[in-house]
Design a protein around this motif. Structure first.
Motif, PDB file in Angstrom:
ATOM      1  N   GLY A 187      41.869   6.292   2.026  1.00 46.29           N
ATOM      2  CA  GLY A 187      41.387   4.948   0.578  1.00 46.29           C
ATOM      3  C   GLY A 187      39.982   5.518   0.321  1.00 46.29           C
ATOM      4  O   GLY A 187      39.176   5.454  -1.258  1.00 46.29           O
TER       5      GLY A 187
ATOM      6  N   PHE B  71      40.468  -1.029  -2.679  1.00 47.19           N
ATOM      7  CA  PHE B  71      41.175   0.620  -2.633  1.00 47.19           C
ATOM      8  C   PHE B  71      41.634   0.816  -1.089  1.00 47.19           C
ATOM      9  O   PHE B  71      42.384   0.916  -1.098  1.00 47.19           O
ATOM     10  N   SER B  72      40.519   0.250  -0.306  1.00 47.34           N
ATOM     11  CA  SER B  72      41.228   1.426   0.828  1.00 47.34           C
ATOM     12  C   SER B  72      41.854  -0.084   1.401  1.00 47.34           C
ATOM     13  O   SER B  72      43.024   0.385   2.476  1.00 47.34           O
TER      14      SER B  72
ATOM     15  N   THR C  26      45.255   1.282  -0.289  1.00 49.28           N
ATOM     16  CA  THR C  26      46.018   2.432   0.800  1.00 49.28           C
ATOM     17  C   THR C  26      46.653   2.029   2.163  1.00 49.28           C
ATOM     18  O   THR C  26      47.254   2.438   2.431  1.00 49.28           O
TER      19      THR C  26
ATOM     20  N   VAL D 261      48.299   3.768  -6.717  1.00 53.13           N
ATOM     21  CA  VAL D 261      47.032   4.915  -6.133  1.00 53.13           C
ATOM     22  C   VAL D 261      47.318   5.938  -7.470  1.00 53.13           C
ATOM     23  O   VAL D 261      46.137   6.399  -7.755  1.00 53.13           O
TER      24      VAL D 261
ATOM     25  N   THR E 145      43.449   6.032  -9.102  1.00 54.70           N
ATOM     26  CA  THR E 145      42.660   6.967  -8.748  1.00 54.70           C
ATOM     27  C   THR E 145      41.608   7.582 -10.275  1.00 54.70           C
ATOM     28  O   THR E 145      41.059   8.095 -10.411  1.00 54.70           O
TER      29      THR E 145
END
Length: 337
Positions: free
Chosen positions: A133, A158-159, A162, A208, A212
């Motif tokens: 991520g 976000f990471s 993910t 995701v 993105t």
């Protein structure tokens, strides 16, 4: 003339695909450990991994080798950027490896080793997803060709999302493996928990897929402008079909199908991410050609790949063939206490 950076990038993609598939299912089995209904179920889960689990991590080593030798410019930046999650991932892999061996000895510490195996699996899976991520967002601070950020720049919302999504993906893959390779109560447990894994995985992919393109204009342009939309449409369609196939086949007699459909779902998701950032070695920083090593090194690395890859594929294929079939008896999963 051979375009070596493209060759290395394709090999790295192959290594990543094989790693997340092969090591992914045994990480997933470990992640599912705390939810198993009985000790004997966990024993059956362990036996399904025993013949091949340690060889699955070969692809992680090969992928790292190609990154170091093929793209040293990117390696010099990515390694310090991801020191912390990489160290935690290796800690998780070591912990689960030790726990795998010691748990089989039984004794009063068996429960502790069981939790260590599960915790190490979940930690490794989360760190891999978090690294992915943080990488695809391209938010890596670089100055004069060196990493210039904080060791915790990777730790973002976000990471984390993910990372949790990768844990769900691996758990689903592990459930599919157990449906295929076990029977009795162990298989019933895997069929039941796979439904939860499918829902969590579908939510992660949707998140995701929305995040993105909205956050990265380059990804939006690649996926939602012509002719890219037409060319790339088969990937999300294939992913949706794979998800539906896995869902509909959870209780079917074709016991291999949920595992196979999950693999297709995973590979299409990774392919979509790869296409989104291609040809960047580090999104927003450098391309694969800018990060590549000198020509002489490229030739040596390519020669090593040509020699090593068939050998490893033959060994892995042979081991899976020798240990094919179901493990345990039809009563696997019955409590032993």
């Amino acid at each position: 003339m051979i375009d070596y950076p493209v060759l290395f990038a394709l090999f790295a993609a192959l290594a990543i695909g094989l790693y997340v598939t092969l090591d992914g299912f045994d990480l997933g089995v470990g992640i599912l450990f705390p939810f198993a209904p009985a000790t004997a179920t966990r024993d059956a889960m362990m036996r399904s991994l025993a013949p091949m689990w340690d060889g699955n991590e070969t692809w992680l080593v090969l992928g790292g080798m190609v990154l170091l030798a093929g793209f040293p410019g990117a390696f010099a930046i990515l390694l310090p950027a991801f020191y912390v999650p990489l160290a935690l991932m290796l800690l998780g892999l070591v912990l689960r490896g030790v726990a795998f061996e010691f748990r089989s000895q039984g004794g009063p510490l068996e429960l502790g080793w069981t939790m260590a195996f599960s915790g190490g699996s979940a930690l490794a899976g989360f760190c891999q997803g978090a690294i992915l991520g943080a990488f695809i967002t391209g938010d890596i601070a670089v100055a004069n060709g060196q990493f210039a950020g904080s060791p915790f720049d990777w730790l973002q919302l976000f990471s984390v999302a993910t990372g949790l999504g990768m844990v769900a993906f691996y758990a689903l893959l592990g459930a599919g493996w157990l449906i295929w390779r076990t029977d009795g109560n162990t298989q019933i447990f895997a069929r039941e928990i796979a439904r939860v894994g499918l829902l969590a995985t579908g939510a992660a992919i949707a998140l995701v897929s929305l995040w993105t393109p909205l956050a990265l204009p380059s990804v939006w342009a690649r996926w939602f402008t012509l002719p890219g939309t037409v060319y790339l449409a088969p990937l999300p369609i294939l992913a949706a079909l794979a998800w539906l196939t896995a869902w509909r086949s959870l209780w079917s007699k074709r016991e291999w199908l949920p595992f196979a459909a999950t693999i297709v779902l995973l590979l299409t998701a990774l392919a979509g991410l790869g296409i989104s950032i291609w040809p960047a070695a580090i999104p927003g920083v450098m391309t694969i050609w800018q990060a590549a090593s000198v020509h002489r090194t490229q030739v040596i690395v390519a020669g090593a790949i040509v020699v090593i890859l068939p050998v490893i594929l033959a060994y892995v294929g042979f081991s899976y063939w020798v240990f094919r079939g179901k493990i345990g008896a039809s009563t696997a999963g019955q409590p032993r206490y």
